[in-house]
Design a protein around this motif. Structure first.
Motif, PDB file in Angstrom:
ATOM      1  N   ASP A 250      -5.926  -8.223  -9.815  1.00 56.67           N
ATOM      2  CA  ASP A 250      -6.561  -8.028 -11.117  1.00 56.67           C
ATOM      3  C   ASP A 250      -7.212  -6.657 -11.262  1.00 56.67           C
ATOM      4  O   ASP A 250      -7.159  -6.062 -12.330  1.00 56.67           O
ATOM      5  CB  ASP A 250      -7.601  -9.117 -11.356  1.00 56.67           C
ATOM      6  CG  ASP A 250      -6.959 -10.464 -11.673  1.00 56.67           C
ATOM      7  OD1 ASP A 250      -5.742 -10.475 -11.924  1.00 56.67           O
ATOM      8  OD2 ASP A 250      -7.657 -11.474 -11.649  1.00 56.67           O
ATOM      9  N   TYR A 251      -7.875  -6.186 -10.207  1.00 53.07           N
ATOM     10  CA  TYR A 251      -8.613  -4.929 -10.315  1.00 53.07           C
ATOM     11  C   TYR A 251      -8.183  -3.960  -9.220  1.00 53.07           C
ATOM     12  O   TYR A 251      -7.688  -4.359  -8.176  1.00 53.07           O
ATOM     13  CB  TYR A 251     -10.122  -5.153 -10.168  1.00 53.07           C
ATOM     14  CG  TYR A 251     -10.729  -6.204 -11.079  1.00 53.07           C
ATOM     15  CD1 TYR A 251     -10.207  -6.464 -12.326  1.00 53.07           C
ATOM     16  CD2 TYR A 251     -11.841  -6.914 -10.657  1.00 53.07           C
ATOM     17  CE1 TYR A 251     -10.782  -7.428 -13.154  1.00 53.07           C
ATOM     18  CE2 TYR A 251     -12.428  -7.878 -11.476  1.00 53.07           C
ATOM     19  CZ  TYR A 251     -11.878  -8.130 -12.720  1.00 53.07           C
ATOM     20  OH  TYR A 251     -12.452  -9.077 -13.523  1.00 53.07           O
ATOM     21  N   ALA A 252      -8.451  -2.691  -9.461  1.00 56.32           N
ATOM     22  CA  ALA A 252      -8.169  -1.657  -8.470  1.00 56.32           C
ATOM     23  C   ALA A 252      -9.291  -1.608  -7.431  1.00 56.32           C
ATOM     24  O   ALA A 252     -10.418  -2.006  -7.700  1.00 56.32           O
ATOM     25  CB  ALA A 252      -8.039  -0.297  -9.162  1.00 56.32           C
ATOM     26  N   TRP A 253      -8.956  -1.089  -6.247  1.00 53.16           N
ATOM     27  CA  TRP A 253      -9.970  -1.009  -5.192  1.00 53.16           C
ATOM     28  C   TRP A 253     -11.060  -0.022  -5.551  1.00 53.16           C
ATOM     29  O   TRP A 253     -12.244  -0.296  -5.379  1.00 53.16           O
ATOM     30  CB  TRP A 253      -9.331  -0.613  -3.858  1.00 53.16           C
ATOM     31  CG  TRP A 253     -10.338  -0.414  -2.770  1.00 53.16           C
ATOM     32  CD1 TRP A 253     -11.006  -1.392  -2.068  1.00 53.16           C
ATOM     33  CD2 TRP A 253     -10.872   0.826  -2.286  1.00 53.16           C
ATOM     34  NE1 TRP A 253     -11.895  -0.836  -1.178  1.00 53.16           N
ATOM     35  CE2 TRP A 253     -11.834   0.524  -1.290  1.00 53.16           C
ATOM     36  CE3 TRP A 253     -10.603   2.163  -2.583  1.00 53.16           C
ATOM     37  CZ2 TRP A 253     -12.532   1.524  -0.596  1.00 53.16           C
ATOM     38  CZ3 TRP A 253     -11.306   3.144  -1.911  1.00 53.16           C
ATOM     39  CH2 TRP A 253     -12.255   2.818  -0.927  1.00 53.16           C
ATOM     40  N   TYR A 254     -10.695   1.147  -6.065  1.00 59.42           N
ATOM     41  CA  TYR A 254     -11.703   2.133  -6.421  1.00 59.42           C
ATOM     42  C   TYR A 254     -12.101   1.947  -7.872  1.00 59.42           C
ATOM     43  O   TYR A 254     -11.259   1.999  -8.771  1.00 59.42           O
ATOM     44  CB  TYR A 254     -11.182   3.552  -6.194  1.00 59.42           C
ATOM     45  CG  TYR A 254     -12.251   4.602  -6.434  1.00 59.42           C
ATOM     46  CD1 TYR A 254     -13.348   4.726  -5.575  1.00 59.42           C
ATOM     47  CD2 TYR A 254     -12.172   5.457  -7.536  1.00 59.42           C
ATOM     48  CE1 TYR A 254     -14.330   5.669  -5.797  1.00 59.42           C
ATOM     49  CE2 TYR A 254     -13.158   6.406  -7.764  1.00 59.42           C
ATOM     50  CZ  TYR A 254     -14.222   6.511  -6.896  1.00 59.42           C
ATOM     51  OH  TYR A 254     -15.199   7.445  -7.123  1.00 59.42           O
ATOM     52  N   ALA A 255     -13.392   1.737  -8.122  1.00 56.67           N
ATOM     53  CA  ALA A 255     -13.877   1.446  -9.465  1.00 56.67           C
ATOM     54  C   ALA A 255     -14.948   2.437  -9.889  1.00 56.67           C
ATOM     55  O   ALA A 255     -15.949   2.085 -10.513  1.00 56.67           O
ATOM     56  CB  ALA A 255     -14.427   0.022  -9.526  1.00 56.67           C
ATOM     57  N   GLY A 256     -14.755   3.699  -9.536  1.00 53.17           N
ATOM     58  CA  GLY A 256     -15.757   4.713  -9.837  1.00 53.17           C
ATOM     59  C   GLY A 256     -15.969   4.930 -11.325  1.00 53.17           C
ATOM     60  O   GLY A 256     -15.041   4.834 -12.116  1.00 53.17           O
TER      61      GLY A 256
END
Length: 257
Positions: A250-256
């Motif tokens: 669902d989401y990417a590892w890096y969420a900067g």
């Protein structure tokens, strides 16, 4: 160069008109959302690492800016099989809580809540940005993660810190976990928060310890943290992508941000 630094916040705003957002834990599973976030991950991380001081701070606010209400994202409690232990600790005020710190460290630790509270602390008022588009400002106090890692003594081959949590999600009751690299782990605003808005972190917000990783989106701020593991690689840890939401796609590892 500034045009290259497209943050998650701007991406979410751009797709918000076409996707109905109902909550962090019920975020739309549309392939369009996944593809947009995934395609931006490498660019966002490289650009931020390239042009931003690794110690640059997320904006901090004043008490007058506190949100009148602060929604709880993700799990509201740890109700898994493993969570039965959590419920017992919750009932006795976390007197028996121990934060394990192990993996690639020279001195494995078992820290009580009192131990953490006795360590040097940091208090910060920051904005929590949820991947589903809402935000709230809250005050957090806790032990800088860097202090704990220094006490444990990271080995040279450690590259990531994994947050193992007491809750599980999904029909398969997968353990919730998250991870960050050492740049974010040693960032001055990355703390193990035990107080929120002047009181102990409440259950719905991840008591007794919640990670605050202020330069990333809210799903990276692991709740109900029970163990910190220093690792060389994320391969072989559950789904191998560095977090529950990352593993399920669902989401990417890096969420900067």
């Amino acid at each position: 160069m500034s045009k290259l630094i497209t943050t998650r916040r701007k991406l979410i705003a751009g797709i918000g008109s076409s996707v109905l957002l109902a909550g962090c834990d019920s975020w739309s599973r549309s392939d369009r959302v996944k593809n947009i976030l995934a395609s931006a991950e490498g660019l966002t991380m490289r650009a931020q690492r390239l042009v931003t001081d690794r110690n640059a701070l997320a904006r901090e606010y004043t008490m007058a800016d506190l949100s009148p209400s602060f929604r709880a994202n993700g799990s509201r409690t740890a109700d898994s099989v493993e969570g039965s232990e959590y419920q017992a600790m919750l009932a006795n005020g976390f007197a028996d809580f121990r934060l394990r710190v192990d993996g690639l460290v020279s001195r494995p630790l078992s820290l009580s809540l009192a131990d953490l509270r006795a360590m040097p602390s940091r208090t910060q008022i920051t904005r929590h940005d949820c991947v589903e588009g809402w935000s709230a400002i809250g005050q957090w106090k806790g032990t800088p993660l860097s202090r704990v890692l220094d006490l444990a003594g990271l080995r040279d081959n450690a590259n990531y810190i994994v947050f193992h949590c007491a809750d599980t999600l999904g029909r398969q009751n997968r353990p919730y976990y998250e991870s960050i690299d050492l740049i974010d782990a040693f960032h001055p605003q990355t703390i193990l928060a035990y107080d929120m808005n002047g009181a102990a972190v409440p259950e719905r917000h991840g008591a007794p310890i919640r990670a605050r990783v202020e330069r990333q989106l809210g799903y990276k701020h692991a709740k109900f943290v029970m163990r910190l593991e220093a690792v060389a690689s994320l391969d072989g840890i559950y789904g191998g992508k560095g977090g529950y939401w990352e593993d399920v796609g669902d989401y990417a590892w890096y969420a900067g941000i």
